[in-house]
Scaffold this active site. Structure first.
Site: not given
Length: 258
Positions: A150, A163
Site C-alpha cells: 500500500s 497499518y
C-alpha cells in the site's frame, strides 16, 4: 559488421499460480485475467464457500484448473503448506499475496490485541509466506512473487500509522527478496495501490479522482507478474504523489490532516 539479429521473445504468461487471499476484490479481478490465458490457479483463503464460487467462475472463463484451498494464513505453516500447493501444481510460476486487514487507527491505539492482530496478519504472516515463496523461487531459479502492499507504507501518518507500518515493513522485505533473487533469474515485486474501491475501504468516502476500481488495478498486477519492479505503484500516478509526500519537510507535513 553487425551480428545476427536476435528475436525479441515476449514474457511467457504464468500458468501455475497460487493466490493467497483469493477472495479479495483485487485478487479476484487479476485471477480472471490469468484464467482467460488458461492458467492453473490455487485459490487460498478462509471463506470456503466464496472460494468455491470464484473457482467455478474462473473455470468458466478459461482456467485450466481452479482449486479452492481453505486456509488461515496466520496459523498455517507457510513453508509446509506452500510445499503442498507447489506439489499440486508441479511447480510455481507466480504467487500473489493479496490478503490483509486494516482496522480503525484509534481502536488499534487503544486496543493492543487488535493492533497485534493487524501486525500478525499484515506483516508477520505475510513475511512468512513471502519467505517461503522466495525459497521455492530460489530453488527453481525462476518465477515471480507479487505482494500487494500500500502507498500507506511510504510514510507514517497519524491517520493510519499502525497499518502503514505493517505495509512499510513488508515492502522493505519484498524489495530485499527481489534483490536476492535478481541474479538467479527469479523476481519479487511489491505492488502499492492507492485508494481502491473494495470491501476494506467501504467505510471511506470514495468519490474522488484518486480512487480506482479493482478491474483497473488487475492489469497492472498481471503486467508486474511478467516484467518490471521491484516496486510498482497502482495506478502509476501514485509514484509521483508519494515522492512528494515522502519528501515534504516535517514542519509542512505535520500541518497536514492526512
Amino acid at each position: 559488421m553487425s551480428g545476427p539479429s536476435q528475436e525479441v521473445v515476449a514474457p511467457k504468461a504464468p500458468q501455475r499460480i497460487v493466490i493467497l487471499g483469493a477472495t479479495s476484490a483485487i485478487a479476484e479481478a487479476a485471477a480472471r485475467l490469468w484464467a482467460a490465458n488458461g492458467a492453473r490457479i490455487i485459490l487460498a483463503g478462509r471463506n470456503e464457500a466464496r472460494l468455491n464460487k470464484i473457482a467455478a467462475d474462473l473455470k468458466a472463463r478459461g482456467a485450466s484448473e481452479a482449486i479452492d484451498w481453505p486456509l488461515d494464513f496466520v496459523t498455517a505453516d507457510a513453508g509446509a503448506e506452500l510445499g503442498k500447493m507447489v506439489d499440486r501444481l508441479g511447480g510455481l510460476d507466480l504467487l500473489l499475496l493479496a490478503y490483509g486487514i486494516s482496522g480503525d487507527q484509534g481502536e488499534l491505539e487503544r486496543n493492543p490485541a487488535a493492533a497485534a492482530k493487524v501486525i500478525a496478519t499484515n506483516f508477520s504472516s505475510a513475511a512468512a509466506w513471502s519467505l517461503a515463496a522466495a525459497a521455492v523461487l530460489e530453488k527453481q531459479r525462476r518465477g515471480t512473487l507479487l505482494v500487494i502492499g500500500s502507498v500507506a507504507g511510504d510514510r507514517g501518518r497519524r491517520s493510519n500509522f499502525i497499518y502503514g507500518a505493517t505495509k512499510g515493513g513488508l515492502a522493505h522485505l519484498v524489495e530485499g527478496i527481489a534483490h536476492k533473487l535478481a541474479p538467479l533469474g527469479a523476481r519479487a515485486v511489491i505492488i502499492k495501490p492507492g485508494f481502491v474501491e473494495t470491501p476494506m475501504t467501504a467505510g471511506m468516502a470514495n468519490n474522488g479522482p484518486l480512487w480506482a476500481k479493482p478491474d483497473a488495478i488487475a492489469p497492472i498486477i498481471v503486467r508486474a507478474g511478467e516484467k518490471g519492479g521491484p516496486v510498482v505503484y497502482a495506478p502509476t500516478f501514485w509514484r509521483g504523489i508519494m515522492l512528494i509526500v515522502r519528501n515534504l519537510p516535517a514542519a509542512v507535513f505535520d500541518r497536514l490532516n492526512i
